[in-house]
Scaffold this motif. Sequence first.
Motif, short mmCIF file in Angstrom:
data_model
loop_
_atom_site.label_atom_id
_atom_site.label_comp_id
_atom_site.label_asym_id
_atom_site.label_seq_id
_atom_site.Cartn_x
_atom_site.Cartn_y
_atom_site.Cartn_z
N ALA A 1 41.24 10.75 6.34
CA ALA A 1 42.07 9.58 6.06
C ALA A 1 42.39 9.48 4.56
O ALA A 1 43.52 9.16 4.17
CB ALA A 1 41.36 8.31 6.54
N ASP A 2 41.38 9.76 3.71
CA ASP A 2 41.62 9.71 2.26
C ASP A 2 42.62 10.78 1.83
O ASP A 2 43.48 10.53 0.98
CB ASP A 2 40.30 9.89 1.51
N LYS A 3 42.50 11.96 2.42
CA LYS A 3 43.41 13.06 2.04
C LYS A 3 44.85 12.74 2.47
O LYS A 3 45.80 13.05 1.76
CB LYS A 3 42.94 14.37 2.66
N LEU A 4 44.98 12.14 3.66
CA LEU A 4 46.32 11.77 4.13
C LEU A 4 46.93 10.72 3.20
O LEU A 4 48.12 10.80 2.85
CB LEU A 4 46.24 11.26 5.56
N GLN A 5 46.12 9.75 2.82
CA GLN A 5 46.62 8.71 1.91
C GLN A 5 47.00 9.30 0.55
O GLN A 5 48.03 8.93 -0.03
CB GLN A 5 45.56 7.63 1.74
N ARG A 6 46.18 10.25 0.07
CA ARG A 6 46.47 10.90 -1.21
C ARG A 6 47.75 11.71 -1.13
O ARG A 6 48.55 11.72 -2.08
CB ARG A 6 45.30 11.79 -1.60
N PHE A 7 48.00 12.36 0.02
CA PHE A 7 49.22 13.14 0.19
C PHE A 7 50.45 12.25 0.08
O PHE A 7 51.43 12.58 -0.61
CB PHE A 7 49.20 13.85 1.55
N TYR A 8 50.41 11.09 0.75
CA TYR A 8 51.54 10.17 0.70
C TYR A 8 51.71 9.59 -0.71
O TYR A 8 52.85 9.32 -1.16
CB TYR A 8 51.36 9.06 1.72
N GLN A 9 50.61 9.40 -1.40
CA GLN A 9 50.68 8.87 -2.77
C GLN A 9 51.37 9.88 -3.69
O GLN A 9 52.23 9.51 -4.51
CB GLN A 9 49.27 8.57 -3.27
N ILE A 10 50.99 11.16 -3.55
CA ILE A 10 51.62 12.19 -4.39
C ILE A 10 53.10 12.33 -4.04
O ILE A 10 53.96 12.53 -4.91
CB ILE A 10 50.90 13.55 -4.23
N SER A 11 53.40 12.20 -2.74
CA SER A 11 54.80 12.30 -2.31
C SER A 11 55.65 11.22 -2.96
O SER A 11 56.80 11.46 -3.37
CB SER A 11 54.89 12.17 -0.79
N ALA A 12 55.07 10.03 -3.09
CA ALA A 12 55.81 8.92 -3.69
C ALA A 12 55.98 9.10 -5.20
O ALA A 12 56.95 8.62 -5.79
CB ALA A 12 55.11 7.60 -3.40
N GLU A 13 55.03 9.83 -5.83
CA GLU A 13 55.07 10.01 -7.28
C GLU A 13 55.42 11.45 -7.64
O GLU A 13 54.97 11.97 -8.67
CB GLU A 13 53.70 9.65 -7.88
#
Length: 638
Positions: free
Chosen positions: A95-107
């Motif tokens: 779950a943390d890795k998925l959230q981090r992936f979306y965060q990097i995608s946004a930035e």
Amino acid sequence: MELLRFQQACLAFGTHPVLDHVDFSLFAGERVCLVGRNGAGKSSMLKVLTGQQTLDDGQVVKENNVVLARLEQDPPARIDVTIADFIREGAGDLADKLQRFYQISAEFDADDEALLREFSDLQSELDARDGWQLEARVNQLCEQFVMAPDATLASLSGGWLRKAALARALVAKPNILLLDEPTNHLDVAAIQWLEQFLLQFAGAIIFVSHDRAFIRNVATRIIDLDRGQLTSHPGNYAEYLDRKVKMLEVEQQHNALFDKKLAEEEVWIRQGIKARRTRNEGRVRALKELRKERASRVEQLGKVDFAIEQANKSGKLVFEGKKLNLGFGGKALLQDFNFLLMRGDRVALVGPNGVGKTSLIKVLLDEYPVESGDIKRGTNLEVAYFDQHRMALDLDATVQDNVAEGRQEIVQNGQSRHVLSYLQDFLFAPARSRTPVRALSGGEKNRLLLAKLFAKPSNLLILDEPTNDLDVETLELLEDILQQYQGTVILVSHDREFVNNTVTSALWFTGTGKIVEIAGGYDDVLAYQQMQQSKTEVKKASNEQIITKPTEQSAAQASASSSKKLSYKEKRELELLPAEIENLDQQLSALQTQVNDPEFFRQSADVTTALLNQIQQTESKLAHAYQRWEQLEALNQQ
């Protein structure tokens, strides 16, 4: 296909061996029940599988890509989180890795090489672990278990918390599911739901349970953990018990012969110079080996051996309630309830969680006032109350002080006895008796509460969930004690076999405030429920036929039948129908028992199809018999 195996696994705590050079394999599709005495190390073995406990020696070998998940025995530490977040945590770092992936995608920054590498690594890992489907799985599990994703854990009852914990374990799509006492604090309906769910689970299961009915319905293999050794048995629980008794008898005979030989050799060595001659050196070396073998023997843990201190007889009447009414939060728990309990009765309170079983106990003990109605309490009552929350135990006091209240002696059956000797009957060694209660396991706390209750005279036992965490040997002894108890027993338990073996009648709480008294145990309650359900279905079918638009012919028949009297043949048929209905109901119950057997659907399709067709035919006959009985009874009344 082999999923995992133990190879010469060793684990010990001090001088107590938990696993002693153990070999064990788990195969796909198996449902393995791990059984053993309290303290044998069952939970420790599960911790080894999840990596929470490391082996002293040996190894655990898992196949590639095998995923394990464990349903924890204890309730969640936090209850202020939403159900969706709680389930999502079961995926671990995914779950943390998925959230981090979306965060990097946004930035996203194409010039940041470190960020690009992290983005690529996350994408590869999420691809490999099917992480993109995590949110879909969380929502699917909430829908499957009928839980609102945005609701908090604080809003759930004990049974629903157990379901949420199971969903949390399943979100990682495990190949192996580990369950530690999964039926604790669940009502019978939830236990039956869990049984059906596990029977349909595609992966392998290892579970720890002392619920004998649950073991019989779920296990395909039984693993016995005893003094560091694992013994495998096929999934027939009754056969396992027989083999276990025979194995212990053979072990006792072997040990007796060994001890006799050792005693003879010890006598010989003390005879003097003859034993030290050169030609006898081999015998001396053999004696040394015998001594080593005897010193390394791990003795079987003793059995609980207790009795209840019985008071003088109470009055013949114990409790009588007339038109009792009680409710909480707008929900009716007791509604015009009439209740009569006589000396020597053994009654079980049966029903789902939250329907008022414990509330009725509080009413009888004069701790809750009823809204209306009269209750009469008998004379000379000496009550021993086992509270499911163990409120009678002082967690900061020692085991010894909880029982003797600071004294060294207790009086049992008119004789003074040292408290340490008394506690040994409940498997508390002197050193353990000086331990604070807070440090005890769940099973030990339950044994201590039994020791505390049984040390004082009583003629009325009220037991609210006494079976949680107790091993099978203690449960069976408690059953025997209750059967021999001369006083009155009120029991609340979701252990179906324990209820069947201890009570003479049951009060079934329907959940609407209505309480039905039924002779017998849980199986009799189940038979009554099935009969009521059959009657409801027949009435529904009859009503549907009545609502159907009648023809002129059917209207004429109805007019004729309204004025028709029963013939002799119809009267005779009406007299015989109740026996026929009871016979068909028993046949249907026996057939359904066969279908509920975990091995049923492993038989050939011809066998299963024939039995399922037979059930359908029997149900049809039963429905027709009920319908005919109602028709004849209506005519007879006219």
